[in-house]
Design a protein around this motif. Structure first.
Motif, short mmCIF file in Angstrom:
data_model
loop_
_atom_site.label_atom_id
_atom_site.label_comp_id
_atom_site.label_asym_id
_atom_site.label_seq_id
_atom_site.Cartn_x
_atom_site.Cartn_y
_atom_site.Cartn_z
N LEU A 106 -14.36 -8.55 -11.05
CA LEU A 106 -13.09 -8.45 -11.91
C LEU A 106 -11.89 -9.46 -11.50
CD1 LEU A 106 -12.92 -4.67 -10.77
CD2 LEU A 106 -13.51 -5.44 -12.95
N PRO A 107 -10.99 -9.58 -12.47
CA PRO A 107 -10.03 -10.29 -12.25
C PRO A 107 -9.04 -9.78 -10.93
CG PRO A 107 -9.52 -9.03 -14.33
CD PRO A 107 -10.94 -8.82 -13.56
N ASN A 108 -8.36 -10.76 -10.33
CA ASN A 108 -7.67 -10.42 -9.07
C ASN A 108 -6.35 -9.95 -9.39
OD1 ASN A 108 -7.43 -9.94 -6.40
ND2 ASN A 108 -6.75 -11.94 -5.93
N ASP A 109 -6.30 -8.76 -10.36
CA ASP A 109 -4.84 -8.31 -10.70
C ASP A 109 -5.21 -6.63 -11.07
OD1 ASP A 109 -2.24 -8.03 -11.08
OD2 ASP A 109 -2.20 -9.64 -12.62
N TYR A 110 -5.20 -5.75 -10.27
CA TYR A 110 -5.54 -4.49 -10.35
C TYR A 110 -4.87 -3.50 -9.22
CZ TYR A 110 -8.75 -5.60 -6.61
OH TYR A 110 -9.49 -5.75 -5.52
N LEU A 111 -4.71 -2.13 -9.83
CA LEU A 111 -4.44 -1.16 -8.84
C LEU A 111 -5.58 -0.56 -8.45
CD1 LEU A 111 -2.01 0.24 -7.41
CD2 LEU A 111 -2.14 1.88 -9.57
N MET A 136 0.76 -1.25 -0.07
CA MET A 136 0.16 -0.01 0.04
C MET A 136 0.73 1.16 0.07
SD MET A 136 -3.00 0.85 2.75
CE MET A 136 -2.05 0.74 3.98
N ILE A 137 0.54 2.10 -1.03
CA ILE A 137 1.18 3.42 -0.91
C ILE A 137 0.37 4.69 -0.53
CG2 ILE A 137 2.70 4.92 -2.40
CD1 ILE A 137 3.26 2.42 -4.03
N ARG A 138 0.74 5.35 0.43
CA ARG A 138 -0.01 6.38 0.76
C ARG A 138 0.48 7.99 0.33
NH1 ARG A 138 -3.93 7.37 5.52
NH2 ARG A 138 -3.69 9.42 6.11
N THR A 139 -0.30 8.46 -0.44
CA THR A 139 -0.13 9.76 -0.81
C THR A 139 -0.90 10.86 -0.58
OG1 THR A 139 -1.03 9.56 -3.02
CG2 THR A 139 1.34 8.50 -3.02
N ARG A 140 -0.53 12.05 -0.59
CA ARG A 140 -1.41 13.15 -0.43
C ARG A 140 -1.36 14.17 -1.41
NH1 ARG A 140 -2.77 16.18 4.80
NH2 ARG A 140 -1.75 14.17 5.99
N PRO A 181 -0.52 -10.44 -9.04
CA PRO A 181 1.01 -10.17 -9.29
C PRO A 181 1.52 -9.19 -10.40
CG PRO A 181 0.11 -12.19 -10.52
CD PRO A 181 -1.16 -11.53 -9.58
N ARG A 182 0.74 -8.74 -11.22
CA ARG A 182 1.14 -7.69 -12.13
C ARG A 182 1.62 -6.44 -11.61
NH1 ARG A 182 -0.66 -6.91 -17.67
NH2 ARG A 182 -0.33 -4.79 -18.30
N TRP A 183 0.79 -6.16 -10.39
CA TRP A 183 0.99 -4.78 -9.73
C TRP A 183 1.97 -5.06 -8.54
CZ3 TRP A 183 -0.29 -0.40 -11.86
CH2 TRP A 183 -1.24 -0.48 -12.95
N GLN A 184 2.03 -6.42 -7.85
CA GLN A 184 2.90 -6.46 -6.82
C GLN A 184 4.51 -6.11 -7.51
OE1 GLN A 184 2.54 -6.80 -3.52
NE2 GLN A 184 0.43 -6.50 -3.57
N ALA A 185 4.48 -6.66 -8.50
CA ALA A 185 5.69 -6.73 -9.23
C ALA A 185 6.29 -5.28 -9.34
CB ALA A 185 5.71 -7.40 -10.43
N ARG A 186 5.23 -4.32 -9.55
CA ARG A 186 5.61 -3.13 -9.86
C ARG A 186 5.42 -1.87 -8.78
NH1 ARG A 186 1.46 -2.68 -14.87
NH2 ARG A 186 1.85 -0.60 -14.85
N ALA A 187 5.29 -2.61 -7.62
CA ALA A 187 5.04 -1.60 -6.39
C ALA A 187 6.18 -0.59 -6.11
CB ALA A 187 4.98 -2.60 -5.28
N ASP A 188 7.41 -1.20 -6.17
CA ASP A 188 8.71 -0.10 -5.94
C ASP A 188 8.67 0.96 -7.36
OD1 ASP A 188 9.45 -1.54 -4.09
OD2 ASP A 188 10.90 -2.56 -4.91
N GLN A 190 3.69 5.16 -15.98
CA GLN A 190 4.05 3.95 -15.89
C GLN A 190 2.99 2.70 -16.37
OE1 GLN A 190 6.89 3.66 -14.24
NE2 GLN A 190 6.51 6.23 -14.18
N ALA A 191 1.89 3.27 -16.96
CA ALA A 191 0.84 2.55 -17.60
C ALA A 191 1.23 1.72 -18.77
CB ALA A 191 -0.41 3.30 -18.04
N GLN A 192 0.77 0.26 -18.45
CA GLN A 192 0.97 -0.62 -19.58
C GLN A 192 -0.28 -1.15 -20.13
OE1 GLN A 192 3.59 -3.54 -17.96
NE2 GLN A 192 4.99 -2.24 -16.75
N SER A 193 0.16 -1.65 -21.37
CA SER A 193 -1.20 -2.29 -22.17
C SER A 193 -1.86 -3.48 -21.08
CB SER A 193 -0.74 -2.86 -23.32
OG SER A 193 -2.02 -3.43 -24.10
N GLY A 194 -3.22 -3.63 -20.98
CA GLY A 194 -3.69 -4.49 -20.11
C GLY A 194 -3.86 -3.99 -18.46
N ASP A 195 -3.42 -2.91 -18.27
CA ASP A 195 -3.58 -2.51 -16.89
C ASP A 195 -5.05 -2.08 -16.59
OD1 ASP A 195 -0.92 -2.73 -16.41
OD2 ASP A 195 -0.69 -0.36 -16.33
N LEU A 196 -5.66 -2.50 -15.40
CA LEU A 196 -6.92 -2.19 -14.78
C LEU A 196 -6.54 -1.62 -13.57
CD1 LEU A 196 -9.76 -2.99 -14.73
CD2 LEU A 196 -9.31 -5.01 -13.46
#
Length: 167
Positions: free
Chosen positions: A114-119, A1-5, A145-152, A22-28
């Protein structure tokens, strides 16, 4: 989780633009928040960063709009859907395979369909003194997994808005 203001609508659009880079084709992406929390403002900043020059408005009554930019953007608003079965009528599986990005306002209402792969992007007003009236907390939750891999990568893209270290 990333908290921003963010401290203004323009700041919210800038945060969205940073994420769109950072968006990629197939992102939800699911936009979550109360009425007026900034979901459409976020969508506008996201679309602008994809090179979409036409006005982006909430598709509340049309349910879905398509915009062409660096990536195809499908902007959905499911606020008016009465039943989860109506999600199937939107052709979501086909949209996911279309090679674009899907941004869903009120996405938490249809999460189970929805599929279990989203932000998930949750926007919340900060109320009370001394917060400025347009200040918001925006929490990014990578799911799957798609989004967890991109968390950093997401944390780096939102660094100037971070409200403490990512969880």
């Amino acid at each position: 989780m990333i908290r921003t203001r963010t401290r203004s609508p323009e700041d919210t659009r800038n945060l969205a633009a940073s994420l769109a880079e950072q968006a990629q084709s197939g992102d939800l992406l699911l936009l979550v928040g109360d009425l007026g929390a900034g979901k459409t403002t976020f969508a506008q900043g996201f679309a602008a960063a994809l090179g979409i020059s036409e006005p982006v408005t909430s598709p509340t009554f049309t349910l879905a709009r398509e915009y062409h930019g660096r990536l195809l953007l499908h902007h959905l608003d499911v606020f008016r859907l009465d039943q989860i079965s109506e999600v199937l009528d939107l052709g979501l599986p086909e949209l996911l395979d279309s090679g674009g990005v899907i941004l869903i306002e009120w996405g938490d209402a249809i999460r189970q369909a929805l599929p279990n792969d989203y932000l998930e992007i949750a926007l919340t007003f900060i109320e009370g003194h001394p917060s400025p009236p347009d200040e918001r907390i925006v929490v990014l939750t990578p799911v799957g997994p798609r989004w967890q891999a991109r968390a950093d990568q997401l944390a780096a893209a939102t660094e100037q808005w971070l409200e403490g270290p990512p969880c």
